[in-house]
Write a protein that holds these residues in place. Structure first.
Motif, PDB file in Angstrom:
ATOM      1  N   ASP A 241       0.836  -1.194   0.000  1.00  0.00           N
ATOM      2  CA  ASP A 241       0.000   0.000   0.000  1.00  0.00           C
ATOM      3  C   ASP A 241       0.876   1.250   0.000  1.00  0.00           C
ATOM      4  O   ASP A 241       1.989   1.242   0.510  1.00  0.00           O
ATOM      5  CB  ASP A 241      -0.901  -0.013   1.237  1.00  0.00           C
ATOM      6  CG  ASP A 241      -2.080   0.939   1.094  1.00  0.00           C
ATOM      7  OD1 ASP A 241      -2.303   1.470  -0.007  1.00  0.00           O
ATOM      8  OD2 ASP A 241      -2.794   1.132   2.108  1.00  0.00           O
ATOM      9  N   GLU A 242       0.359   2.337  -0.613  1.00  0.00           N
ATOM     10  CA  GLU A 242       1.077   3.612  -0.704  1.00  0.00           C
ATOM     11  C   GLU A 242       2.447   3.411  -1.354  1.00  0.00           C
ATOM     12  O   GLU A 242       3.469   3.903  -0.862  1.00  0.00           O
ATOM     13  CB  GLU A 242       1.219   4.241   0.687  1.00  0.00           C
ATOM     14  CG  GLU A 242      -0.116   4.336   1.409  1.00  0.00           C
ATOM     15  CD  GLU A 242      -0.422   5.717   1.938  1.00  0.00           C
ATOM     16  OE1 GLU A 242       0.027   6.701   1.313  1.00  0.00           O
ATOM     17  OE2 GLU A 242      -1.106   5.803   2.953  1.00  0.00           O
ATOM     18  N   ILE A 243       2.448   2.703  -2.477  1.00  0.00           N
ATOM     19  CA  ILE A 243       3.695   2.367  -3.175  1.00  0.00           C
ATOM     20  C   ILE A 243       4.436   3.614  -3.640  1.00  0.00           C
ATOM     21  O   ILE A 243       5.672   3.606  -3.764  1.00  0.00           O
ATOM     22  CB  ILE A 243       3.398   1.435  -4.375  1.00  0.00           C
ATOM     23  CG1 ILE A 243       4.679   0.835  -4.951  1.00  0.00           C
ATOM     24  CG2 ILE A 243       2.597   2.139  -5.448  1.00  0.00           C
ATOM     25  CD1 ILE A 243       5.337  -0.179  -4.086  1.00  0.00           C
ATOM     26  N   ALA A 244       3.725   4.713  -3.864  1.00  0.00           N
ATOM     27  CA  ALA A 244       4.369   5.950  -4.328  1.00  0.00           C
ATOM     28  C   ALA A 244       5.316   6.528  -3.290  1.00  0.00           C
ATOM     29  O   ALA A 244       6.203   7.325  -3.629  1.00  0.00           O
ATOM     30  CB  ALA A 244       3.299   6.986  -4.693  1.00  0.00           C
ATOM     31  N   VAL A 276       5.520 -15.148  -5.033  1.00  0.00           N
ATOM     32  CA  VAL A 276       4.597 -14.213  -4.390  1.00  0.00           C
ATOM     33  C   VAL A 276       3.904 -13.369  -5.446  1.00  0.00           C
ATOM     34  O   VAL A 276       4.549 -12.873  -6.374  1.00  0.00           O
ATOM     35  CB  VAL A 276       5.341 -13.275  -3.409  1.00  0.00           C
ATOM     36  CG1 VAL A 276       4.405 -12.219  -2.834  1.00  0.00           C
ATOM     37  CG2 VAL A 276       5.949 -14.086  -2.278  1.00  0.00           C
ATOM     38  N   ARG A 277       2.612 -13.228  -5.289  1.00  0.00           N
ATOM     39  CA  ARG A 277       1.898 -12.283  -6.151  1.00  0.00           C
ATOM     40  C   ARG A 277       1.954 -10.901  -5.513  1.00  0.00           C
ATOM     41  O   ARG A 277       1.709 -10.753  -4.306  1.00  0.00           O
ATOM     42  CB  ARG A 277       0.435 -12.685  -6.292  1.00  0.00           C
ATOM     43  CG  ARG A 277      -0.329 -11.691  -7.167  1.00  0.00           C
ATOM     44  CD  ARG A 277      -1.811 -11.933  -7.140  1.00  0.00           C
ATOM     45  NE  ARG A 277      -2.384 -11.452  -8.381  1.00  0.00           N
ATOM     46  CZ  ARG A 277      -3.458 -11.949  -8.941  1.00  0.00           C
ATOM     47  NH1 ARG A 277      -4.082 -12.965  -8.384  1.00  0.00           N
ATOM     48  NH2 ARG A 277      -3.907 -11.443 -10.067  1.00  0.00           N
ATOM     49  N   VAL A 278       2.260  -9.892  -6.321  1.00  0.00           N
ATOM     50  CA  VAL A 278       2.372  -8.520  -5.815  1.00  0.00           C
ATOM     51  C   VAL A 278       1.151  -7.710  -6.251  1.00  0.00           C
ATOM     52  O   VAL A 278       0.817  -7.652  -7.440  1.00  0.00           O
ATOM     53  CB  VAL A 278       3.661  -7.842  -6.311  1.00  0.00           C
ATOM     54  CG1 VAL A 278       3.701  -6.380  -5.858  1.00  0.00           C
ATOM     55  CG2 VAL A 278       4.887  -8.589  -5.799  1.00  0.00           C
ATOM     56  N   ILE A 279       0.501  -7.102  -5.273  1.00  0.00           N
ATOM     57  CA  ILE A 279      -0.563  -6.128  -5.533  1.00  0.00           C
ATOM     58  C   ILE A 279      -0.123  -4.827  -4.884  1.00  0.00           C
ATOM     59  O   ILE A 279       0.184  -4.793  -3.681  1.00  0.00           O
ATOM     60  CB  ILE A 279      -1.918  -6.574  -4.956  1.00  0.00           C
ATOM     61  CG1 ILE A 279      -2.346  -7.919  -5.556  1.00  0.00           C
ATOM     62  CG2 ILE A 279      -2.985  -5.520  -5.230  1.00  0.00           C
ATOM     63  CD1 ILE A 279      -3.646  -8.458  -4.969  1.00  0.00           C
ATOM     64  N   ALA A 280      -0.041  -3.766  -5.662  1.00  0.00           N
ATOM     65  CA  ALA A 280       0.368  -2.464  -5.149  1.00  0.00           C
ATOM     66  C   ALA A 280      -0.807  -1.488  -5.240  1.00  0.00           C
ATOM     67  O   ALA A 280      -1.731  -1.682  -6.038  1.00  0.00           O
ATOM     68  CB  ALA A 280       1.552  -1.922  -5.938  1.00  0.00           C
ATOM     69  N   ARG A 302       6.227  -2.574 -14.537  1.00  0.00           N
ATOM     70  CA  ARG A 302       6.185  -3.891 -13.919  1.00  0.00           C
ATOM     71  C   ARG A 302       4.962  -4.040 -13.004  1.00  0.00           C
ATOM     72  O   ARG A 302       4.373  -5.119 -12.920  1.00  0.00           O
ATOM     73  CB  ARG A 302       7.457  -4.137 -13.099  1.00  0.00           C
ATOM     74  CG  ARG A 302       8.651  -4.542 -13.937  1.00  0.00           C
ATOM     75  CD  ARG A 302       8.515  -5.989 -14.384  1.00  0.00           C
ATOM     76  NE  ARG A 302       9.625  -6.374 -15.257  1.00  0.00           N
ATOM     77  CZ  ARG A 302       9.754  -7.579 -15.781  1.00  0.00           C
ATOM     78  NH1 ARG A 302       8.847  -8.512 -15.542  1.00  0.00           N
ATOM     79  NH2 ARG A 302      10.778  -7.851 -16.561  1.00  0.00           N
ATOM     80  N   LEU A 303       4.607  -2.973 -12.333  1.00  0.00           N
ATOM     81  CA  LEU A 303       3.451  -3.007 -11.435  1.00  0.00           C
ATOM     82  C   LEU A 303       2.129  -2.900 -12.181  1.00  0.00           C
ATOM     83  O   LEU A 303       1.120  -3.474 -11.766  1.00  0.00           O
ATOM     84  CB  LEU A 303       3.542  -1.861 -10.419  1.00  0.00           C
ATOM     85  CG  LEU A 303       4.669  -1.919  -9.391  1.00  0.00           C
ATOM     86  CD1 LEU A 303       4.730  -0.618  -8.613  1.00  0.00           C
ATOM     87  CD2 LEU A 303       4.482  -3.108  -8.443  1.00  0.00           C
TER      88      LEU A 303
END
Length: 449
Positions: A241-244, A276-280, A302-303
């Motif tokens: 969360d809050e990847i920015a 691992v699956r990545v969710i951003a 990539r995201l």
């Protein structure tokens, strides 16, 4: 489906007997009560499917019974029995929540048709509520019927079956973590861990340790080896969360794990591999941050394999009643609140919700706490929401220096309302807070049209 149970509340014993017999002939379970107190007890104990209630009874009359019955079960259909001379009271009872009324002497065939119609409506409501609860189980707490939310649910359904990386965008409070949970719960990884990380809540060194773990002695205070969130999420999903807000150095390390599925713990040399699956998720414009040199363009691509945008609540106002109902049910047991007045709901529908669904939930909980009855009213809402009605309506007339009679003032208000609404009579009536028929009557009275 269980056989419907009909409760007759009437102080006339022969009426109870006749209606019980008629109901049993129709295949219903029939029970009766000869007074209001006994009737309310049976509503609590017997949980009837429908109530036939006589308005005129000694002691506790039908209106009092109806009010108490609504508090016990707001969804219980109540048909009023009334004499010709009390039809106005029956209509008042319908405003309080009764579903219909019949006048004595009544046609039994007509009553049976009425009962079947209202039982069918109740059954339909039960089925809709069941389907909503099943949908909530399947898709977390994503609640709504708007086109925008249906599209979100459709994308979630499609992407959940895959292991694709997902970027969820939307303002704060729109439910990005709920959407991420929905993807995970409906994926083949649902039995494995779902691990959330708030990238904005941790400084860079601590964030690196949280994500990738550390070896003993890697830094001051690292007294033992610690697995990171990626290790803990192995086989499942990690939600960033809050990847920015992720620092540039960490962005490079995240890019590597997305590309190669490998990393090293802080202070370690062993290369670890994870599935691992990545969710951003972010509430900021990543493309703008790329232009400002604050976010890596290669990481963005990539995201951004699949992007899901969650609309703000002000763009899906038709979902507000469903959300309010959900939150009332959520807090109802603790705070004894089970409904909201039409006036309060109207204010909630007009508010712009800068905090989105999270703000709505907080306000419904607050209103449930301060509400002393069973129904949330406008006065239980924050002052900024209570002021909406006045702000929306605005001042449509500026009083002149000379005095005006009430007749002149009424005519002036109607003219100004028509000007403000562009000649639309329905909107003009709404501005004045009266019905369209009342608006037309007053307009014709003043010769406006």
């Amino acid at each position: 489906m269980a056989t419907p149970k009909i409760l007759i509340i009437d102080d006339e014993k022969h009426m109870c007997w006749a209606l019980e017999k008629a109901m049993r002939q129709e295949g219903y379970i029939a029970i009766s009560a000869s007074n209001g107190m006994d009737g309310l007890k049976k509503i609590k104990d017997e949980m009837p499917s429908l109530v036939i209630l006589d308005l005129k009874m000694p002691g506790m009359d039908g209106m009092q019974v109806l009010k108490k019955a609504r508090e016990i079960n707001p969804r219980l259909p109540v048909i009023i029995l009334t004499a010709h001379g009390t039809i106005d009271t029956a209509i008042e009872a319908m405003k309080m929540g009764a579903v219909d009324y019949v006048t004595k002497p009544f046609d039994l065939v007509e009553l049976n048709i009425m009962i079947k119609q209202h039982l069918a409506v109740t059954q339909l409501q039960t089925e809709v509520n069941f389907l909503r609860s099943e949908l909530a189980k399947k898709y977390g707490n994503i609640i709504g019927q708007s086109t925008a939310i249906r599209e979100v649910i459709q994308i979630i359904e499609q992407v959940a079956k895959t292991s694709a990386t997902v970027l969820i965008t939307g303002e704060s409070g729109t439910g990005k973590e709920v959407a991420a949970l929905s993807i995970h719960h409906n994926s083949p990884r649902c039995e494995a861990p779902f691990v959330p990380v708030n990238c904005a809540a941790l400084p860079e060194q601590l964030l690196e340790s949280e994500l990738f773990g550390h070896e003993k002695g890697a830094f001051t205070g690292a007294s033992s080896r610690k697995p990171g969130r990626f290790e803990l999420a192995n086989g499942g999903t990690i939600f960033l969360d809050e990847i920015a807000e992720m620092p540039p150095n960490m962005q490079a390390k995240l890019l590597r794990i997305l590309q190669e599925k490998t990393f090293e713990r802080v202070g370690g040399t062993e290369t670890l591999r994870v599935d691992v699956r990545v969710i951003a998720a972010t509430n900021r414009d990543l493309r703008q941050l790329i232009r400002e040199g604050l976010f890596r363009e290669d990481l963005f691509y990539r995201l951004n394999v699949v992007q899901i945008h969650l609309p703000p609540l002000r763009e899906r106002r038709e979902d507000i009643p469903l959300l309010v109902e959900h939150f009332i049910q959520k807090f109802g047991t603790a705070y004894k609140v089970n409904s909201i007045s039409p006036e309060a709901m109207s204010l909630l529908e007009q508010y712009d919700w800068p905090g989105n669904v999270r703000e709505l939930q907080n306000i419904v909980e607050r209103a449930s706490i301060i509400c002393r009855g069973h129904e949330i009213q406008p006065e239980h809402l924050p002052s900024e929401i209570q002021r909406i009605h006045t702000q929306k309506r605005g001042i449509i007339i500026r009083f002149p220096d000379q005095g005006l009679s009430m007749e002149q003032l009424e005519k002036e208000l109607i003219v100004k309302a028509l000007e403000k609404s562009g000649g639309n009579q329905t909107k003009a009536a709404k501005l004045l807070g009266i019905s369209r028929s009342a608006f037309l009557y007053r307009s014709q009275k003043h010769g406006i049209f």
